[in-house]
Each structure stands twice: as structure tokens, then as C-alpha cells.
Design a protein around this motif. Structure first.
Motif, mmCIF file in Angstrom:
data_model
loop_
_atom_site.group_PDB
_atom_site.id
_atom_site.type_symbol
_atom_site.label_atom_id
_atom_site.label_comp_id
_atom_site.label_asym_id
_atom_site.label_seq_id
_atom_site.Cartn_x
_atom_site.Cartn_y
_atom_site.Cartn_z
ATOM 1 N N LEU A 112 0.837 -1.214 0.000
ATOM 2 C CA LEU A 112 0.000 0.000 0.000
ATOM 3 C C LEU A 112 0.866 1.256 0.000
ATOM 4 O O LEU A 112 0.637 2.215 -0.743
ATOM 5 N N GLY A 113 1.898 1.225 0.866
ATOM 6 C CA GLY A 113 2.815 2.366 0.966
ATOM 7 C C GLY A 113 3.515 2.613 -0.339
ATOM 8 O O GLY A 113 3.618 3.777 -0.797
ATOM 9 N N LEU A 114 3.933 1.538 -0.992
ATOM 10 C CA LEU A 114 4.621 1.667 -2.279
ATOM 11 C C LEU A 114 3.685 2.254 -3.321
ATOM 12 O O LEU A 114 4.050 3.157 -4.082
ATOM 13 N N ALA A 115 2.445 1.707 -3.323
ATOM 14 C CA ALA A 115 1.453 2.200 -4.290
ATOM 15 C C ALA A 115 1.194 3.696 -4.070
ATOM 16 O O ALA A 115 1.104 4.484 -5.026
ATOM 17 N N PHE A 116 1.091 4.067 -2.808
ATOM 18 C CA PHE A 116 0.842 5.462 -2.469
ATOM 19 C C PHE A 116 2.017 6.345 -2.923
ATOM 20 O O PHE A 116 1.822 7.413 -3.522
ATOM 21 N N ALA A 117 3.241 5.886 -2.706
ATOM 22 C CA ALA A 117 4.432 6.632 -3.088
ATOM 23 C C ALA A 117 4.495 6.815 -4.592
ATOM 24 O O ALA A 117 4.790 7.909 -5.090
ATOM 25 N N ILE A 118 4.183 5.754 -5.341
ATOM 26 C CA ILE A 118 4.214 5.847 -6.817
ATOM 27 C C ILE A 118 3.191 6.867 -7.294
ATOM 28 O O ILE A 118 3.447 7.681 -8.175
ATOM 29 N N ARG A 119 2.030 6.794 -6.664
ATOM 30 C CA ARG A 119 0.947 7.708 -7.063
ATOM 31 C C ARG A 119 1.364 9.175 -6.825
ATOM 32 O O ARG A 119 1.169 10.042 -7.680
ATOM 33 N N GLN A 120 1.976 9.395 -5.689
ATOM 34 C CA GLN A 120 2.418 10.755 -5.352
ATOM 35 C C GLN A 120 3.470 11.234 -6.343
ATOM 36 O O GLN A 120 3.453 12.370 -6.792
ATOM 37 N N TYR A 121 4.354 10.286 -6.651
ATOM 38 C CA TYR A 121 5.445 10.624 -7.566
ATOM 39 C C TYR A 121 4.920 10.987 -8.944
ATOM 40 O O TYR A 121 5.324 11.973 -9.538
#
Ligand code: HEM
Length: 219
Positions: free
Chosen positions: A206-215
Motif C-alpha cells: 500500500l505504501g509503495l502504491a501510495f508513493a508511486i501515485r504521489q510521484y
């Protein structure tokens, strides 16, 4: 001598047997058989040779008993076995002794707490002699019952009955026991790690997905 007459006599303990002292006395004062004599099956000195009972005590049945006992001695069988049989008692065997009779020419079986000498039945057994040999040295009750022997087979068994087994001498059956996990077992640590990973991995994804989305948003 009628059975009632026999059983109404005073009964003396005779080793593991109960011996009708009247019968013994009628034949010749059979004394107690104990220790080595009992083990070896030999009759004590006082017993041999058997003499006829005194005329005053002799009845036709008593002399018949004496004759039987004499014949029994000629046959080389121990007197206590005869006396025990006459008194309706059966011998009690130890497991090791029974287990020693495990060949075609000398085969004993333990079925339902009783001991059977099936030596003379080996050739006649409809199921063959090998099955009988295979169940020597163990309690063959289940094997016997599993076959579903007929009533006539059960009646036939009586012919071969020679005594009873001393239940306390039968080795305890070994059953498989699933090993219990000792407290503090390393396996328990593995369980904990799996649980933590099960919790952490989704959070990391989830954290990774969130980070990618932010990026991607910021671009
Ligand atoms: C004193 C002991 C035994 C006696 C008198 C006895 C007698 C018999 C008899 C009369 C039969 C014919 C079928 C019937 O009438 O039931 C039979 C069959 C058989 N018995 Fe026994 N039996 C004895 C012990 C055993 C034991 C300990 C075993 C162990 C496995 C065994 C295994 C069999 C087998 C495999 C058959 C053949 C069954 C078939 O073909 O359907 N018997 N026995």
C-alpha cells in the motif's frame, strides 16, 4: 464322581490352581506342588509312585480317579495339570511362555484372554496354517474377530483350549503418539515471523502504491 460331588469337596489352593484335595487324596495324597516342581511340571516325590486309596475310602468313582491319575502319569503329564483339569480349572500362562510356542509343530494362540494349543489343527484350519503362525506371540483376538469366524468355528475352539493368559504379562501395545511441541520450540518463532510478514507485506504494498501515485502526480 459327579461334578457336584467334586465341587462340594473342600478345595485347596494349589499354586495357581485350585485342586480338589479329595480327588488327590483318593489317588494318593497329592501334596502341594510349588516352586521348581510347579515350574517344571514335575510331581513331587511324595506323589510318585501313586498308590491305590485305602479300601475304606475307595469307591468305584474314586478308584476310577486313581486309575485316571495313574494313566496320566504314564503319559508323562504333570499331576497338577490333571488335577486342575478335573477340578474344572485351567492353567494360567505367562505371555512369554505362550509366545515360545510359535512353530507349526507347536503352535499356541491367545484369543480373548484364553490360550489355545492349535498344533493339531494347523493342517485342518480352513484359513491355512500360515495365518495361525503369523498371530503367535501376540494377542490374536482382533485377527480372529476380523475374519468373522462362524459359530461352528467358535465351538471348535473349545477343543484346543488349554488355559488362560495372565493379562498382566501381555506387553503393552505400542501406539503412535504424535510428538507434542515443547514450549519455546523454534517452530513457534517461525509462526510469529509469518504472522508479522502477513501484516507487514500488505502495508508495504500500500505504501509503495501510495508513493508511486504521489510521484506520478507531482510530475
Ligand atoms: C482356535 C482358533 C481357530 C479356529 C478353531 C478357527 C477355525 C476356522 C474355521 C472353522 C474356519 C472356516 C470358516 C468358519 O467356519 O468361520 C476358519 C477360517 C479362517 N480362519 Fe480361522 N480359526 C482359528 C483361528 C484363526 C486365527 C487366529 C486367524 C488369524 C487371522 C484365522 C484366520 C482364518 C482365515 C483367514 C480363514 C479363512 C476365511 C475365509 O476363507 O473366508 N483363524 N477358521
Amino acid at each position: 464322581m459327579g461334578r457336584e460331588a467334586q465341587t462340594s469337596r473342600r478345595v485347596k489352593p494349589h499354586g495357581k490352581y485350585t485342586v480338589d484335595s479329595g480327588l488327590c487324596n483318593a489317588a494318593s495324597q497329592i501334596p502341594r506342588v510349588s516352586g521348581a516342581a510347579e515350574k517344571s511340571g514335575a510331581c513331587p516325590d511324595r506323589v510318585t509312585p501313586h498308590s491305590a486309596p485305602p479300601a475304606a475310602t475307595r469307591s468305584s468313582s474314586a478308584s476310577a480317579s486313581a486309575s485316571l491319575l495313574f494313566l496320566h502319569h504314564l503319559a508323562g503329564e504333570p499331576c497338577w495339570a490333571w488335577a486342575a483339569d478335573m477340578a474344572g480349572e485351567k492353567k494360567v500362562f505367562g505371555f512369554e511362555e505362550v509366545a515360545g510356542h510359535n512353530v507349526t509343530k507347536d503352535c499356541w494362540l491367545i484369543i480373548a484372554g484364553k490360550v489355545y494349543d492349535v498344533t493339531s489343527f494347523m493342517d485342518e484350519h480352513p484359513g491355512g496354517d500360515e495365518v495361525l503362525l503369523a498371530v503367535t506371540g501376540k494377542d490374536a483376538t482382533n485377527d480372529f474377530e476380523d475374519i468373522g469366524h462362524s459359530e461352528s468355528a467358535r465351538e471348535m475352539m473349545e477343543k484346543y483350549l488349554i488355559g488362560e493368559i495372565d493379562a498382566s504379562t501381555i506387553p503393552v501395545k505400542r501406539t503412535h503418539v504424535t510428538p507434542q511441541q515443547a514450549p519455546g520450540n523454534p517452530d513457534k518463532g517461525d509462526d510469529m515471523l509469518i504472522k508479522i510478514l502477513q501484516f507487514l507485506v500488505p502495508i508495504l504494498i500500500l505504501g509503495l502504491a501510495f508513493a508511486i501515485r504521489q510521484y506520478t502526480k507531482s510530475e
